[in-house]
Design a protein around this motif. Structure first.
Motif, PDB file in Angstrom:
ATOM      1  N   LEU A   1      14.939  -1.266  11.603  1.00  0.00           N
ATOM      2  CA  LEU A   1      14.845  -2.726  11.552  1.00  0.00           C
ATOM      3  C   LEU A   1      14.559  -3.364  12.910  1.00  0.00           C
ATOM      4  CD1 LEU A   1      17.782  -3.501   9.089  1.00  0.00           C
ATOM      5  CD2 LEU A   1      15.334  -3.729   8.623  1.00  0.00           C
TER       6      LEU A   1
ATOM      7  N   LYS B   1       5.668  -1.179   4.877  1.00  0.00           N
ATOM      8  CA  LYS B   1       6.318  -0.003   4.276  1.00  0.00           C
ATOM      9  C   LYS B   1       5.627   1.306   4.668  1.00  0.00           C
ATOM     10  CE  LYS B   1       7.758  -0.385  -0.023  1.00  0.00           C
ATOM     11  NZ  LYS B   1       7.828  -0.738  -1.470  1.00  0.00           N
TER      12      LYS B   1
ATOM     13  N   ALA C   1       8.923  -5.693  12.882  1.00  0.00           N
ATOM     14  CA  ALA C   1       9.073  -6.215  11.527  1.00  0.00           C
ATOM     15  C   ALA C   1       7.756  -6.163  10.758  1.00  0.00           C
ATOM     16  CB  ALA C   1       9.617  -7.640  11.565  1.00  0.00           C
TER      17      ALA C   1
ATOM     18  N   ASN D   1       7.277  -2.699   9.567  1.00  0.00           N
ATOM     19  CA  ASN D   1       8.166  -2.376   8.451  1.00  0.00           C
ATOM     20  C   ASN D   1       7.769  -3.075   7.162  1.00  0.00           C
ATOM     21  OD1 ASN D   1       9.815  -0.584   9.861  1.00  0.00           O
ATOM     22  ND2 ASN D   1      11.126  -2.223  10.638  1.00  0.00           N
ATOM     23  N   LEU D   2       7.237  -4.276   7.266  1.00  0.00           N
ATOM     24  CA  LEU D   2       6.822  -4.999   6.063  1.00  0.00           C
ATOM     25  C   LEU D   2       5.644  -4.327   5.363  1.00  0.00           C
ATOM     26  CD1 LEU D   2       7.314  -8.608   7.408  1.00  0.00           C
ATOM     27  CD2 LEU D   2       8.444  -7.664   5.389  1.00  0.00           C
TER      28      LEU D   2
ATOM     29  N   GLU E   1      12.082  -7.879   5.430  1.00  0.00           N
ATOM     30  CA  GLU E   1      11.998  -6.605   6.146  1.00  0.00           C
ATOM     31  C   GLU E   1      13.094  -5.663   5.660  1.00  0.00           C
ATOM     32  OE1 GLU E   1      12.158  -4.764  10.696  1.00  0.00           O
ATOM     33  OE2 GLU E   1      13.153  -6.661  10.248  1.00  0.00           O
TER      34      GLU E   1
END
Length: 335
Positions: free
Chosen positions: A54, A180, A174, A177-178, A19
């Motif tokens: 995050l 993007k 997470a 965020n992974l 992440e």
């Protein structure tokens, strides 16, 4: 480039590290090294808003000292000018792989910094100096602390529309965020909307689909409760997304499919549903777009996704309880 550190959480450490990497890729930075749960990072100023996103991190900050012994750390601390704002205190994090005796280190380092004219305040400091003990010793200044209470307030039982089976908000964030994602995110099996809440709070436009009307209504209640305004929720079938959003191509997709009851699976066999969802997502995801998804360990998500044209970027194991083991996956559509 600034030298930074990120302290990641230990429950899903590989996922937490990736992440951070995903956010640094968006911000033009990189992970320079890892010492247990401590990541050394090089990043420009423009990467900080991405690090602020995050989910699986305890904190991040500016890294000033890296040392091979307590004496080495104290000597380097004496030689630098500490950019302390207001009062300060020193906190030590003794990681599981700590090789040094750091019992008295907060007092000793505090004395070094105090000698430069800064005042100590142990109860309400303006600046927190953090020391990490692992294979080496590190000292820096905290820039951002991710308060667990912020995430706890968004756990399933605190939402106005409550369903007990839901990812922890940190994990939901997470997954977002992974992918993007920078503009938008689709959850094609949104349930009560936990993933969409986290994506919406990051400023993304969120799209949600569920086959059950009560979930569409409930997810909207939850999004409104947490102040998410930019959303489109639709009643529809996750295996036929191109019909739910005609002509629409999505930047990113994240979802946590149901794992088992006849109601949640709408009468379909679980493995068949998963395969059809993968096919449907592939059709509506833009080339180069990412899918973050969870599957029970009994389903070979990697093989099934790659059979449908995806590239596997990440796979992370989690044991939830004795009857549920799962993997989180990150896939990318070929360009």
């Amino acid at each position: 480039m600034r030298k930074l550190y990120v302290e990641i959480l230990g429950n899903l450490p590989e996922m937490a590290r990736d992440e951070v990497k995903a956010m640094l890729e968006l911000g033009g930075g990189e992970v320079l090294g890892q010492d247990y749960l401590f990541l050394k990072v090089g990043a420009p100023e423009r990467a900080l808003p991405f690090l602020d996103r995050l989910g699986l991190a305890h904190e991040y900050g500016e890294l000033f000292v890296e040392a091979d012994s307590v004496d080495d750390l104290l000597q380097k601390a004496k030689e630098m000018e500490w950019p302390i704002r207001g009062t300060f205190k020193v906190d030590t994090e003794t990681m599981a792989n700590c090789r040094f005796n750091v019992l008295d280190l907060p007092r000793k380092l505090g004395a070094v910094i105090h000698s430069q004219g800064f005042r100590v305040n142990l109860s309400r400091p303006d600046t927190v100096v953090r020391v990490y003990c692992g294979e080496k010793l590190y000292a820096g200044i905290r820039l951002r602390f991710f308060d667990p209470k912020d995430f706890e307030r968004r756990k399933a039982h605190h939402r106005p529309f409550f369903r007990p089976i839901s990812l922890h908000p940190r994990v939901s964030r997470a997954l977002v965020n992974l992918t993007k994602a920078q503009r938008e995110l689709l959850d094609p099996m949104m349930g009560a909307g936990g993933i969409l809440i986290e994506a919406g709070l990051l400023g993304l436009k969120v799209y949600g689909v569920d086959i059950r009307p009560e979930m569409v209504e409930g997810a909207e209640r939850n999004l409104r409760h947490y102040g998410v305004k930019d959303y489109e929720l639709r009643l529809g079938d996750a295996t036929r997304l191109e019909e739910v959003f005609p002509g629409k191509e999505f930047e990113a997709v994240a979802t946590d499919p149901p794992y088992g009851t006849a109601a949640t699976l709408a009468g379909r066999r679980r493995e068949d549903l998963y395969r059809k969802v993968l096919e449907s997502v592939y059709r509506v995801l833009r080339p180069g777009g990412r899918l973050a998804i969870a599957f029970p360990a009994s389903f070979d998500g990697k093989a099934e996704a790659e059979r449908r044209g995806f590239i596997t970027l990440g796979r992370y194991y989690q044991r939830v309880h004795k009857s549920l083991e799962r993997y989180f996956y990150v896939f990318e559509k070929r360009t």
